[in-house]
Motif scaffolding. Sequence first.
Motif, PDB file in Angstrom:
ATOM      1  N   UNK A   1       4.165   0.150  -5.175  1.00  0.00           N
ATOM      2  CA  UNK A   1       3.985  -1.205  -4.639  1.00  0.00           C
ATOM      3  C   UNK A   1       3.465  -2.143  -5.718  1.00  0.00           C
ATOM      4  N   UNK A   2       2.506  -1.654  -6.484  1.00  0.00           N
ATOM      5  CA  UNK A   2       1.891  -2.493  -7.506  1.00  0.00           C
ATOM      6  C   UNK A   2       2.863  -2.892  -8.611  1.00  0.00           C
ATOM      7  N   UNK A   3       3.994  -2.199  -8.687  1.00  0.00           N
ATOM      8  CA  UNK A   3       4.989  -2.572  -9.705  1.00  0.00           C
ATOM      9  C   UNK A   3       6.023  -3.565  -9.174  1.00  0.00           C
ATOM     10  N   UNK A   4       5.922  -3.927  -7.889  1.00  0.00           N
ATOM     11  CA  UNK A   4       6.964  -4.775  -7.291  1.00  0.00           C
ATOM     12  C   UNK A   4       6.819  -6.238  -7.676  1.00  0.00           C
ATOM     13  N   UNK A   5       7.965  -6.900  -7.707  1.00  0.00           N
ATOM     14  CA  UNK A   5       8.026  -8.338  -7.970  1.00  0.00           C
ATOM     15  C   UNK A   5       8.504  -9.029  -6.688  1.00  0.00           C
ATOM     16  N   UNK A   6       8.165 -10.323  -6.542  1.00  0.00           N
ATOM     17  CA  UNK A   6       8.671 -11.048  -5.369  1.00  0.00           C
ATOM     18  C   UNK A   6      10.193 -10.914  -5.264  1.00  0.00           C
ATOM     19  N   UNK A   7      10.671 -10.872  -4.023  1.00  0.00           N
ATOM     20  CA  UNK A   7      12.101 -10.687  -3.784  1.00  0.00           C
ATOM     21  C   UNK A   7      12.429  -9.274  -3.341  1.00  0.00           C
ATOM     22  N   UNK A   8      11.499  -8.347  -3.564  1.00  0.00           N
ATOM     23  CA  UNK A   8      11.760  -6.950  -3.194  1.00  0.00           C
ATOM     24  C   UNK A   8      11.938  -6.825  -1.683  1.00  0.00           C
ATOM     25  N   UNK A   9      12.717  -5.810  -1.289  1.00  0.00           N
ATOM     26  CA  UNK A   9      12.968  -5.572   0.122  1.00  0.00           C
ATOM     27  C   UNK A   9      12.128  -4.378   0.584  1.00  0.00           C
ATOM     28  N   UNK A  10      11.313  -4.608   1.600  1.00  0.00           N
ATOM     29  CA  UNK A  10      10.430  -3.567   2.119  1.00  0.00           C
ATOM     30  C   UNK A  10      10.679  -3.394   3.605  1.00  0.00           C
ATOM     31  N   UNK A  11      10.030  -2.396   4.184  1.00  0.00           N
ATOM     32  CA  UNK A  11      10.132  -2.180   5.624  1.00  0.00           C
ATOM     33  C   UNK A  11       8.746  -2.188   6.244  1.00  0.00           C
ATOM     34  N   UNK A  12       8.684  -2.641   7.494  1.00  0.00           N
ATOM     35  CA  UNK A  12       7.419  -2.633   8.232  1.00  0.00           C
ATOM     36  C   UNK A  12       7.643  -1.970   9.584  1.00  0.00           C
ATOM     37  N   UNK A  13       6.738  -1.048   9.946  1.00  0.00           N
ATOM     38  CA  UNK A  13       6.758  -0.496  11.304  1.00  0.00           C
ATOM     39  C   UNK A  13       5.419  -0.803  11.956  1.00  0.00           C
ATOM     40  N   UNK A  14       5.450  -1.038  13.248  1.00  0.00           N
ATOM     41  CA  UNK A  14       4.205  -1.290  13.948  1.00  0.00           C
ATOM     42  C   UNK A  14       4.284  -2.568  14.747  1.00  0.00           C
ATOM     43  N   UNK A  15       3.147  -3.109  15.190  1.00  0.00           N
ATOM     44  CA  UNK A  15       1.806  -2.628  14.850  1.00  0.00           C
ATOM     45  C   UNK A  15       1.430  -1.389  15.658  1.00  0.00           C
ATOM     46  N   UNK A  16       0.499  -0.633  15.101  1.00  0.00           N
ATOM     47  CA  UNK A  16      -0.001   0.571  15.743  1.00  0.00           C
ATOM     48  C   UNK A  16      -1.519   0.476  15.888  1.00  0.00           C
ATOM     49  N   UNK A  17      -2.060   1.308  16.749  1.00  0.00           N
ATOM     50  CA  UNK A  17      -3.518   1.389  16.903  1.00  0.00           C
ATOM     51  C   UNK A  17      -4.046   0.346  17.863  1.00  0.00           C
TER      52      UNK A  17
ATOM     53  N   UNK B   1      -6.414  -3.999  -7.186  1.00  0.00           N
ATOM     54  CA  UNK B   1      -6.087  -4.443  -5.819  1.00  0.00           C
ATOM     55  C   UNK B   1      -5.156  -5.659  -5.876  1.00  0.00           C
ATOM     56  N   UNK B   2      -4.058  -5.586  -5.143  1.00  0.00           N
ATOM     57  CA  UNK B   2      -3.141  -6.723  -5.039  1.00  0.00           C
ATOM     58  C   UNK B   2      -2.838  -7.005  -3.577  1.00  0.00           C
ATOM     59  N   UNK B   3      -2.574  -8.287  -3.299  1.00  0.00           N
ATOM     60  CA  UNK B   3      -2.163  -8.665  -1.946  1.00  0.00           C
ATOM     61  C   UNK B   3      -0.672  -8.972  -1.964  1.00  0.00           C
ATOM     62  N   UNK B   4       0.040  -8.351  -1.054  1.00  0.00           N
ATOM     63  CA  UNK B   4       1.483  -8.525  -0.947  1.00  0.00           C
ATOM     64  C   UNK B   4       1.772  -9.426   0.246  1.00  0.00           C
ATOM     65  N   UNK B   5       2.445 -10.536  -0.028  1.00  0.00           N
ATOM     66  CA  UNK B   5       2.760 -11.496   1.034  1.00  0.00           C
ATOM     67  C   UNK B   5       4.187 -11.232   1.485  1.00  0.00           C
ATOM     68  N   UNK B   6       4.344 -10.932   2.765  1.00  0.00           N
ATOM     69  CA  UNK B   6       5.644 -10.482   3.277  1.00  0.00           C
ATOM     70  C   UNK B   6       6.147 -11.386   4.383  1.00  0.00           C
TER      71      UNK B   6
END
Lengths: 353, 275
Positions: free
Chosen positions: B83-99, B26-31
């Motif tokens: 995701x678990x292979x990512x290093x800080x600096x990576x570019x990701x996308x977020x959609x939402x919030x949903x629910x 388990x890892x926590x990704x800070x975005x």
Amino acid sequence: MRFVASDGVVRLADALASQFDLFAPREVDGKLVLARLSEAVGDRPPPAWNAFRLPDSLKPLWFQSGKILSRWTRDGPVPGPVPRPRAVFGAKACDLRALAILDRVLREHDFKEPAWCAAREQNFIVAGDCSDAAPSCFCTMFGEQPWPRDGYDLSLSPVDGGFILVAGSERGQEVLEAALPDAPPPTRAQTAERDEIRAALQERIIAQNEQYATHDPFETSIEKQLRTRIWGRLAATCVECNACNIVCPTCHCFLLFDRAEGAGAVRFSQWDSCFHAGYARMAGGGTPRLQLVERFKNHYFHKFVSFPRNWGMTACTGCGRCIDACMGRIDKRACLRRLETEWMPSEVLADVE
Amino acid sequence: MSNDATNHFVPVAAELLDVIVETPTIRTFVLRPARPLRFRAGQFVQLELPGLGEAPFTPSSSPQEPERIEITVLRTGLVTDALHRLEPGARLGLRGPFGRGYPVRRFPGQDVLVVGGGVGLAPLRSLLHHLFADPQSARRVSIQYGARSPAELCFRRQYDDWARRDRVTFRATIDRPHDDWDGHVGLVTTLLDDLDLDPATTYAVSCGPEVMLKFVAWKLRDIGFPAERIYLSMNRSMSCGMGLCGRCNIGPYYLCKDGPDLCYADIEDIPYALG
């Protein structure tokens, strides 16, 4: 309301082809299919008359599988393209009903499908009465009728020597005035002829479905059977080919699908099928409906119970395409009838766990 | 969370600021999203690796910090492996919030029982942040948490801080005895035998593997909780996040739109809702 001779329909098609990407019934290898008509006026075949709904639904015109929803560019994510407005000939009442059902989900909802909304704003629909019925047609089991009531721009009713043409929208009226300025109103005899043809066909469809007649609401029959073994019998010849989902004019399950593209990425929506074993599989491998019989039941539950509850409409139009497409010869009408009549309390499962 | 003008299929870009290793899996990704992403506790986002795919997660961070989203992820599939292979600096996308999020409006004046299993504590942590931030948000908070082994206890560094708070009880258990553990041993349901809570004035919220949710729900019913006071964070495959794509239904409910936390009263009679 106007009367046009058959060549008037060709002029109408010409007028629409100049403004729209035009689709119409066309004979290919002796069968009618929905095809894009050539844009060159001289070469373009006239739209063929389809007596009843085509094998193709209108769904792929505006809800294509593989549609691009978004892209990652150097500057970040951007929306996908909006296609050129499309016009279609040959829409039948069940096709229009299907569009209204899809609109509930994709357009008249908190969250919208932007490309569907844009396409539906701009589309132009030339509908028509049914002048015959396929053996699988059962729209009357939903209280529907084989002629369009709403949801079209123009509608054609075949009568002797041509068509009665009705505008169902302002845009339809404008196109009608521009393309056929000299078309006279129909005579009283012509509208009477139309009404007779309509009533006769409706009676015929009711008669051909007499053997499937039900009395209870479909919702009641299905809920009654949720914990019985009937589903295994109904699904006995299902081979999970997904054909029923694909030809269905209202099935709209999709999966977002991403692919790297150069330095960026592109996201498609891909049609999906609730009959796939992997349809609802989660990360880690768990899937809530592992058995085909559960997926089969879910398909009926969704169309006839939960969709009406969530959206106020049954997610089936009675078009019968799924009946024609099923290689296991599963007939939705027969299933609905059996769900009502084959009630065997002895086989209710006390606990499905 | 509707917004007519917004295209909810297009993600917001987010920069990966930090990766916190919570457990071996388990890892926590800070975005940092390109624009603040406001969410209510329990609402979820679709986290996208451009070109690979996306997966739904409820942030584990505080809803009061929309500029800095933390997402705690168990490595278990295509997207989470990457995701678990990512290093800080990576570019990701977020959609939402949903629910809909947790039913926090019902909580003031009530006790809240939080039952977590494994990485299921991650979404619940956004609720804890909410409950800790405002003393009026609930009366007492009882946290009961289970993991398979000591190494798999998520957010372990924070337990002392939680347990020291007024109004808060925290207990953890592991499934089987272990040399590095002198606490409670047994499934998380065994922690529910001696709760100091009145089911009539308590809401229970649970997140964890489906089989755990089933036994937690049954246990809570056994000890007197009405089904109307039990909320379960349900697990289903999701794609669009907004009730269009069809796959996440449980009976008539779309988990993405009507959940992901559903009231047990609404699902207890639905065949196979809990496996």
